[in-house]
Design an enzyme around this catalytic site. Sequence first.
Site, PDB file in Angstrom:
ATOM      1  CG  HIS A 237       4.435   1.750 -13.168  1.00 25.57           C
ATOM      2  ND1 HIS A 237       3.438   1.739 -12.229  1.00 25.57           N
ATOM      3  CD2 HIS A 237       5.449   1.054 -12.627  1.00 25.57           C
ATOM      4  CE1 HIS A 237       3.850   1.062 -11.153  1.00 25.57           C
ATOM      5  NE2 HIS A 237       5.056   0.637 -11.378  1.00 25.57           N
TER       6      HIS A 237
ATOM      7  CE1 TYR B 253      10.055   3.333  -3.938  1.00 25.40           C
ATOM      8  CE2 TYR B 253       9.507   1.109  -4.652  1.00 25.40           C
ATOM      9  CZ  TYR B 253       9.153   2.429  -4.482  1.00 25.40           C
ATOM     10  OH  TYR B 253       7.892   2.849  -4.842  1.00 25.40           O
TER      11      TYR B 253
ATOM     12  CB  THR C  93       3.009   2.364  -4.028  1.00 24.25           C
ATOM     13  OG1 THR C  93       3.554   3.498  -4.702  1.00 24.25           O
ATOM     14  CG2 THR C  93       2.361   1.417  -5.017  1.00 24.25           C
TER      15      THR C  93
END
Length: 779
Positions: A485, A621, A634
């Site tokens: 990620h 979230y 993000t």
Amino acid sequence: MIIRFLNKIKHFFFQNRLAHSAVAFSFQITHEGWDVNLDREVLHLVWQSGIRSWKKKVARFGNSIHNGVYPGHYRYLFLLVGVATAIHFNGYNVPLNLTNRLLHLLPGSSLLWQMVACVLTSLFYWLTAIYMLRYILKLLLMYKGWMYESRARSSQVSLKTKIWFSLVKIFSGWNTPKLYSYQGSLPRLPLPPLPNTMQRYLRSVKPLLPDNEYKRMEKLADEFQNGIGKKLQWYLVLKSWWATNYVSDWWEEYVYLRGRSPLMINSNFYGIDALFMHHTKNQAARAASSIYSLLVFRRLIERQELEPIRIQGVVPLCSWQYERTFNTTRIPGIETDKICHWSDSNHIIVYHKGRYFKVIIYKGRILKPCELQVQMQQILDDTSAPLPLEDKVAVLTAGERTHWAQIRRKHFNRGVNKVSLDAIEKAAFFVTLDDFPYEFDMSIPSKLDNYGRALLHGKGYDRWFDKSFTLCIGENGRIGFNAEHTWADAAVMSHVWEWVMTSEVWEHRADAPIVAHCLEYLITDELENRFDDDGNTIGKPEVTPPTPVRLNWDLKEIKEAIDASLKVANGLINDIGLRIFVHNNYGKGFMKTCGISPDAYIQMALQLAYYRDAGKFCLTYEATMTRLYKEGRTETLRPLSIESAAWVKSMENSNITLDEKVKLLKEACKRHQTGYQDAMSGNGIDRHLFCLYVVSKYLEVDSPFLKEVLSEPWRLSTSQTPHGQTTRLDLKKHPNCISAGGGFGPVADDGYGVSYIVAGEDLIFFHISNKKSCPTTIC
């Protein structure tokens, strides 16, 4: 003594096949002198590698010029030179009389120097016009009012926004943009005023807190805002002006690289095949096809021929994350990891039944699918046994990061282990040929669950979790991926995966510009399958592909270390629960008839589901992007709001009428949409608070408010998988050519990880994960 030493060196280099393939000559010393043998094949590979490297350098140089002057073009410079020369030699003065002024500064006034003056004059006007265009475009892109307007119908768009869209199109130029063409015109991520962020935060937590707790939080927020918060904000103002993006570097460093917990399940995410299309059951053929598609995509990135994504074909998104898609590995460190990206790699690493193979993917060009299939089949047919502990060595990447860093530093810094590890870390990407099928059956949901688990964690030791991504191929030809990620967010990997899915039904000509081929496809509307009736890739090999080479290992000294990581990995695997639901009763088609955003609709459903399950609300979230700004990644969208809580409670109250419930739902969805727009516009909550917290740690000051905010658990972590980011395929005509999305592990031990993809008018996939050890969560 010297002869013995040299012979030891020779023996070291040639004790295994990998080392033999790494050098272009062999030598030995005899009583008669030196004996040198040249390996022509390896020398040819070295030559081709050099040619490819120089081609890339030339392409990058050309791209740098193109991007540096975009939205202008160097052809306009030649036009200006012609105009300026004609004006000067006809006895007229160019604007500002610049040519004659330059002649006074030049050594002479001969014909040659007059031409030089004309060229310099043209260059000045050309660069001035370019920078004016770029500055105007950047000012236009700073405007975000268009996001808050409904674009469902043209009549709902204001005249102001229509004019704005037209201006953006005009100042974006008439040249075909390359991948990074808009980078110089994208605005910086704005820093929200501190009072605005505090107000939004307090509003977001109001449904979570009892009145007395909410008043206490209001007091903490007020003390922070009027106290240390002002100083912290001042430092962020400086960073927002100095750095390209005031969030992204700290986000990558402190959220990802400094994390010491395992990447597997906790950080890495996965993606699934297009379930309703099963091109071939031939594992070698499907692997070859997917590898080829990825290599073409890599070449488009390297040449910057990939078209940048633009919202409605007008508003560009930042493309900087694409650079590290390939040739990238996360390297473990004692306290913090680092991302290493290599500019080029001519090989991939393939794992099969505990063995590692180095596979050369170039031979003067990218090997074709039929040629790659030969290599994959050679690996599948190889019956050699793994070396001791070779089959489990990848589990080190699945365990604790500090443990892996210590073992890597001590046991992988020399000898065959270093050579093999370098081959893996410098590979374009990692491939796993699994020895079991990836199954999907609508009537047996557990098969799809097992499919997802195979991609999320596998066996714990059959994916290299440090690589940017691992391409996984099941025994029955279905595919998936597991992605790290840190290097980029899921939207970028989704774009890569969308390319792979569509490439197998539509062959992209690598030598044609992508935009031209898109237009050709839209006109012909023809699909081309990459497989024949027997499931093999179409075509015959034109060259003999290089034979895959086994990697060599010496792992006897790290058995205990591997066992320790295996224990950690097995603990995580045994504790993770994952369910994948296929919802096909209705989809976004019905949601749109209700006048509600599909994303807002689903988020409200998740709020209701959690409330009914847990009997309370939780901090939620949802990831949204900030790629409208340079180097944006993000932002957090908080779906739980005062409005959504009111609607959820109304659904549990039989005294409230249906009309009132519908009204409350629409208000909640409208509030959600506004929050989404705020987050995308740089007016989010959580990234600002996160950066304030980082500054407080640097200054070694404690803030009770920030400490409490950053310690709040996200018990419901959600994300929508984007699709249809390009125009490669009309998904309305070919809805089966879409991935089933992907998922990730829960963020909190007592929470859920929920990923979903709105795959069609009547189809939604949900990927839901939890910890089995938690008694309050169940999938």
